[in-house]
Design a protein around this motif. Structure first.
Motif, PDB file in Angstrom:
ATOM      1  N   GLU A 102       0.854  -1.179   0.000  1.00 23.10           N
ATOM      2  CA  GLU A 102       0.000   0.000   0.000  1.00 23.10           C
ATOM      3  C   GLU A 102       0.894   1.235   0.000  1.00 23.10           C
ATOM      4  O   GLU A 102       1.796   1.358   0.822  1.00 23.10           O
ATOM      5  CB  GLU A 102      -0.910  -0.006   1.228  1.00 23.10           C
ATOM      6  N   ASN A 104       1.045   5.501  -0.180  1.00 19.85           N
ATOM      7  CA  ASN A 104       0.365   6.790  -0.093  1.00 19.85           C
ATOM      8  C   ASN A 104       0.895   7.653  -1.239  1.00 19.85           C
ATOM      9  O   ASN A 104       2.063   8.037  -1.255  1.00 19.85           O
ATOM     10  CB  ASN A 104       0.640   7.450   1.263  1.00 19.85           C
ATOM     11  N   SER A 107       2.301  11.231  -0.307  1.00 19.25           N
ATOM     12  CA  SER A 107       3.616  11.174   0.348  1.00 19.25           C
ATOM     13  C   SER A 107       4.719  10.850  -0.648  1.00 19.25           C
ATOM     14  O   SER A 107       5.805  11.442  -0.597  1.00 19.25           O
ATOM     15  CB  SER A 107       3.613  10.117   1.458  1.00 19.25           C
ATOM     16  N   GLU A 133      -4.494  13.772   0.392  1.00 17.22           N
ATOM     17  CA  GLU A 133      -3.411  13.262   1.245  1.00 17.22           C
ATOM     18  C   GLU A 133      -3.645  11.834   1.715  1.00 17.22           C
ATOM     19  O   GLU A 133      -2.718  11.174   2.176  1.00 17.22           O
ATOM     20  CB  GLU A 133      -3.195  14.187   2.442  1.00 17.22           C
ATOM     21  N   ASP A 134      -4.873  11.337   1.602  1.00 18.00           N
ATOM     22  CA  ASP A 134      -5.183   9.966   2.030  1.00 18.00           C
ATOM     23  C   ASP A 134      -5.265   8.982   0.864  1.00 18.00           C
ATOM     24  O   ASP A 134      -5.581   7.811   1.072  1.00 18.00           O
ATOM     25  CB  ASP A 134      -6.522   9.944   2.789  1.00 18.00           C
ATOM     26  N   LYS A 136      -4.445   6.246  -1.568  1.00 20.46           N
ATOM     27  CA  LYS A 136      -3.483   5.139  -1.521  1.00 20.46           C
ATOM     28  C   LYS A 136      -3.731   4.198  -2.685  1.00 20.46           C
ATOM     29  O   LYS A 136      -4.848   4.088  -3.193  1.00 20.46           O
ATOM     30  CB  LYS A 136      -3.615   4.388  -0.200  1.00 20.46           C
TER      31      LYS A 136
END
Length: 196
Positions: A102, A104, A107, A133-134, A136
């Motif tokens: 997984e 992100n 990031s 930002e979340d 994935k």
């Protein structure tokens, strides 16, 4: 034993050997193509942090008392060290099954963009990141990093110096169960002769 039968057996063995050699030759050619691609990607991905470090050293010459530059250089070295470690792992596991994790997306993109801190042309480039930002994705981390890094570093490398507002716009979104990633820039573009 019949002379024709011996001749037939020799031809059959010869055909099998030629077929086996042909198969091995195809495998070798494929390995060479993969190695060429790997070397190109590796050198491409190592060049960006090195250029960033070089730019930071140039800034240090003008302002030797700024400790933030030392921190940024240390960060670039850590990124390069991790990348080299990842390359070693990738090389060892190139023939193994993909190891998906997984990831992100925000990031990862932020980490790649940070490698351009201190890179001289970067001072004229605005990075626009339009990514939740979340968000994935389940994928192979090193390969995704190499792809995104190549696209972003090309956008930086081929900035149009005649433009005052250079940008790299990175978008990622989920749609119909897929993750879409778009990287756009207003750089010099690809010469029409090279587009095909």
């Amino acid at each position: 034993m019949n002379l024709y039968l011996i001749f037939f057996l020799i031809l059959r063995v010869n055909h099998r050997v030629e077929f086996a050699l042909h198969e091995k030759n195809l495998e070798l050619n494929q390995s060479n193509v993969e190695l060429d691609r790997f070397v190109y990607s590796a050198s491409h991905d190592l060049r960006a942090p090195l250029n960033s470090i070089s730019g930071l050293f140039s800034l240090l010459r003008t302002d030797p008392n700024s400790s933030s530059y030392y921190d940024m250089i240390q960060n670039r070295i850590a990124v390069m060290s991790k990348f080299i470690s990842d390359l070693t792992d990738y090389y060892r596991n190139a023939r193994a099954t993909l190891k998906k994790e997984e990831i992100n997306i925000f990031s990862l993109i932020k980490e790649i963009i940070d490698t351009f801190d201190g890179y001289e042309p970067n001072r004229r480039i605005q990075f626009l990141v339009d990514v939740n930002e979340d968000l994935k994705v389940f994928s192979e981390p090193l390969r995704l990093r190499i792809i995104l890094n190549n696209l972003i570093s090309n956008a930086v490398k081929y900035t149009d110096n005649a433009k005052l507002n250079s940008y790299v716009h990175i978008k990622a979104w989920r749609e119909s169960g897929n993750i879409n990633i778009s990287i756009m820039d207003n750089g010099i573009g690809i010469a029409p002769a090279l587009q095909p």
